[in-house]
Each structure stands twice: as structure tokens, then as C-alpha cells.
Design a protein around this motif. Structure first.
Motif, PDB file in Angstrom:
ATOM      1  N   UNK A 109       0.849  -1.211   0.084  1.00 14.25           N
ATOM      2  CA  UNK A 109       0.082   0.080  -0.140  1.00 14.25           C
ATOM      3  C   UNK A 109       0.906   1.225   0.075  1.00 14.25           C
ATOM      4  N   UNK A 110       0.459   2.272  -0.877  1.00 17.21           N
ATOM      5  CA  UNK A 110       1.471   3.390  -0.752  1.00 17.21           C
ATOM      6  C   UNK A 110       1.321   4.011   0.634  1.00 17.21           C
ATOM      7  N   UNK A 111       2.341   4.755   1.196  1.00 16.77           N
ATOM      8  CA  UNK A 111       2.080   5.369   2.287  1.00 16.77           C
ATOM      9  C   UNK A 111       1.195   6.581   2.087  1.00 16.77           C
ATOM     10  N   UNK A 112       0.326   6.836   3.257  1.00 16.37           N
ATOM     11  CA  UNK A 112      -0.651   8.072   3.245  1.00 16.37           C
ATOM     12  C   UNK A 112       0.089   9.534   3.182  1.00 16.37           C
ATOM     13  N   UNK A 113      -0.353  10.502   2.707  1.00 19.55           N
ATOM     14  CA  UNK A 113      -0.054  11.719   2.464  1.00 19.55           C
ATOM     15  C   UNK A 113       0.116  12.057   4.187  1.00 19.55           C
ATOM     16  N   UNK A 114       1.436  12.891   4.119  1.00 17.11           N
ATOM     17  CA  UNK A 114       1.892  13.221   5.252  1.00 17.11           C
ATOM     18  C   UNK A 114       2.584  12.099   6.154  1.00 17.11           C
ATOM     19  N   UNK A 115       2.884  11.200   5.555  1.00 15.77           N
ATOM     20  CA  UNK A 115       3.697   9.810   6.266  1.00 15.77           C
ATOM     21  C   UNK A 115       5.069  10.199   6.648  1.00 15.77           C
ATOM     22  N   UNK A 116       5.605  10.087   7.738  1.00 14.92           N
ATOM     23  CA  UNK A 116       6.995  10.374   7.920  1.00 14.92           C
ATOM     24  C   UNK A 116       7.859   9.166   8.027  1.00 14.92           C
ATOM     25  N   UNK A 117       8.487   8.927   6.822  1.00 16.94           N
ATOM     26  CA  UNK A 117       9.515   7.904   6.738  1.00 16.94           C
ATOM     27  C   UNK A 117      10.939   8.406   6.758  1.00 16.94           C
ATOM     28  N   UNK A 118      11.853   7.885   5.920  1.00 13.91           N
ATOM     29  CA  UNK A 118      13.145   8.258   6.063  1.00 13.91           C
ATOM     30  C   UNK A 118      13.544   9.659   5.743  1.00 13.91           C
ATOM     31  N   UNK A 119      14.020  10.456   6.466  1.00  9.84           N
ATOM     32  CA  UNK A 119      14.203  11.762   5.950  1.00  9.84           C
ATOM     33  C   UNK A 119      15.565  11.707   4.955  1.00  9.84           C
ATOM     34  N   UNK A 120      15.644  12.639   4.075  1.00  7.57           N
ATOM     35  CA  UNK A 120      16.717  12.722   3.145  1.00  7.57           C
ATOM     36  C   UNK A 120      17.260  14.161   2.999  1.00  7.57           C
ATOM     37  N   UNK A 121      18.397  14.289   2.867  1.00  2.94           N
ATOM     38  CA  UNK A 121      19.021  15.492   2.837  1.00  2.94           C
ATOM     39  C   UNK A 121      19.460  15.973   1.489  1.00  2.94           C
ATOM     40  N   UNK A 122      19.121  17.177   0.978  1.00  3.56           N
ATOM     41  CA  UNK A 122      19.673  17.784  -0.377  1.00  3.56           C
ATOM     42  C   UNK A 122      20.704  18.547   0.078  1.00  3.56           C
ATOM     43  N   UNK A 123      21.817  18.023  -0.190  1.00  4.40           N
ATOM     44  CA  UNK A 123      23.179  18.889   0.078  1.00  4.40           C
ATOM     45  C   UNK A 123      23.198  20.125  -0.940  1.00  4.40           C
ATOM     46  N   UNK A 124      22.527  20.312  -1.698  1.00  2.00           N
ATOM     47  CA  UNK A 124      22.710  21.625  -2.885  1.00  2.00           C
ATOM     48  C   UNK A 124      22.040  22.388  -1.963  1.00  2.00           C
ATOM     49  N   UNK A 125      20.955  22.281  -1.053  1.00  2.00           N
ATOM     50  CA  UNK A 125      20.283  23.431  -0.406  1.00  2.00           C
ATOM     51  C   UNK A 125      20.924  23.868   1.208  1.00  2.00           C
ATOM     52  N   UNK A 126      21.726  22.376   1.527  1.00  2.00           N
ATOM     53  CA  UNK A 126      22.091  22.633   2.863  1.00  2.00           C
ATOM     54  C   UNK A 126      23.254  23.566   3.131  1.00  2.00           C
ATOM     55  N   UNK A 127      23.313  24.442   4.174  1.00  4.03           N
ATOM     56  CA  UNK A 127      24.428  25.454   4.357  1.00  4.03           C
ATOM     57  C   UNK A 127      25.177  25.079   5.447  1.00  4.03           C
ATOM     58  N   UNK A 128      24.933  23.812   6.178  1.00  6.23           N
ATOM     59  CA  UNK A 128      25.688  23.180   7.110  1.00  6.23           C
ATOM     60  C   UNK A 128      25.649  23.978   8.687  1.00  6.23           C
ATOM     61  N   UNK A 129      24.429  24.793   8.700  1.00  2.04           N
ATOM     62  CA  UNK A 129      24.240  25.420  10.037  1.00  2.04           C
ATOM     63  C   UNK A 129      24.367  24.486  11.146  1.00  2.04           C
TER      64      UNK A 129
END
Ligand code: SF4
Ligand code: SF4
Length: 114
Positions: free
Chosen positions: A25-45
Motif C-alpha cells: 500500500x502506498x504510504x498516506x499523505x503526510x507519512x513520515x518515513x526516512x528523512x533525506x538531505x539535499x546537500x545542494x540546499x544545505x548550508x551546514x548550520x
């Protein structure tokens, strides 16, 4: 008699469960699974690492040189890191089948592409 009637009825009705893992079954909207990082956006704060209640995020270095390690075996998928990131660099995905026999394989490393 009623129980036999019910048993026959159940024999011909659709199953209540799916044949996981063959059917999913596809996870429902708003489901919180594994977080992933987009290092193009990250400023390392380092804010994500500071707010994480389970110490699942390790910052290696600072600023634009920073690398991030996410220990998914410690993560409780609260989404606090994604909520707090000032750069929207973290997305909570629908990925939840994360079990592994090896703890090393439960560490996700994020490095900036040069
Ligand atoms: S809070 Fe966002 S910008 Fe700051 S280190 Fe974490 S991912 Fe990068
Ligand atoms: S989802 Fe919660 S527990 Fe997991 S890394 Fe983010 S802040 Fe930490």
C-alpha cells in the motif's frame, strides 16, 4: 449453525489483509518515513543535528564544508529536523522498510558534490 454459515461466507469474501511483501500500500499523505538531505540546499548550520531528540544526525565539519551522517537506527521519524531546517534541505520520504542486519548499512552519508 451460525458459525458454519459465517465460515462459508468468509471462504468466499475478499481477504482483509494484503499479501505483503508481494502487495504493498502506498504510504498516506503526510507519512513520515526516512528523512533525506539535499546537500545542494544545505548550508551546514547544524540546526538539524541540534534539534534531533535522538541524536541521529552527526555533523562532520561546518558550513559549506559540512558532511552529514544520518543514523537511521536511532531515528524516530519525528520530522523535527525537516521542520527546523531553514533551507528546506530535508524531506521526510515515504520510505519505511529500513530494517537491516547490519548497523553499518543503516548509516546514510551526505556529502556535497563539488
Ligand atoms: S538544518 Fe538544514 S541547512 Fe542546517 S545543517 Fe541541517 S540540513 Fe543543512
Ligand atoms: S526525524 Fe526526528 S529523530 Fe529522525 S533524524 Fe530527524 S529529528 Fe532526528
Amino acid at each position: 449453525m451460525a458459525i458454519i454459515k459465517e465460515a462459508i461466507k468468509q471462504l468466499f469474501s475478499r481477504p482483509a489483509t494484503l499479501k505483503y511483501p508481494f502487495e504493498r500500500v502506498a504510504p498516506p499523505k503526510g507519512f513520515r518515513g526516512r528523512p533525506v538531505w539535499d546537500m545542494r540546499r544545505c548550508v551546514g548550520c547544524g540546526l538539524c543535528s541540534k534539534v534531533c531528540p535522538s541524536g541521529a544526525i552527526e555533523m562532520i565539519g561546518k558550513g559549506m564544508e559540512a558532511e552529514i551522517k544520518h543514523y537511521v537506527d536511532r531515528c524516530m521519524f519525528c520530522g523535527q529536523c525537516a521542520e527546523s531546517c531553514p533551507r528546506n534541505a530535508i524531506t521526510m520520504t515515504g520510505e519505511f522498510e529500513l530494517a537491516n542486519y547490519s548497523r553499518e548499512k543503516m548509516v546514510y552519508e551526505y556529502k556535497r558534490e563539488i
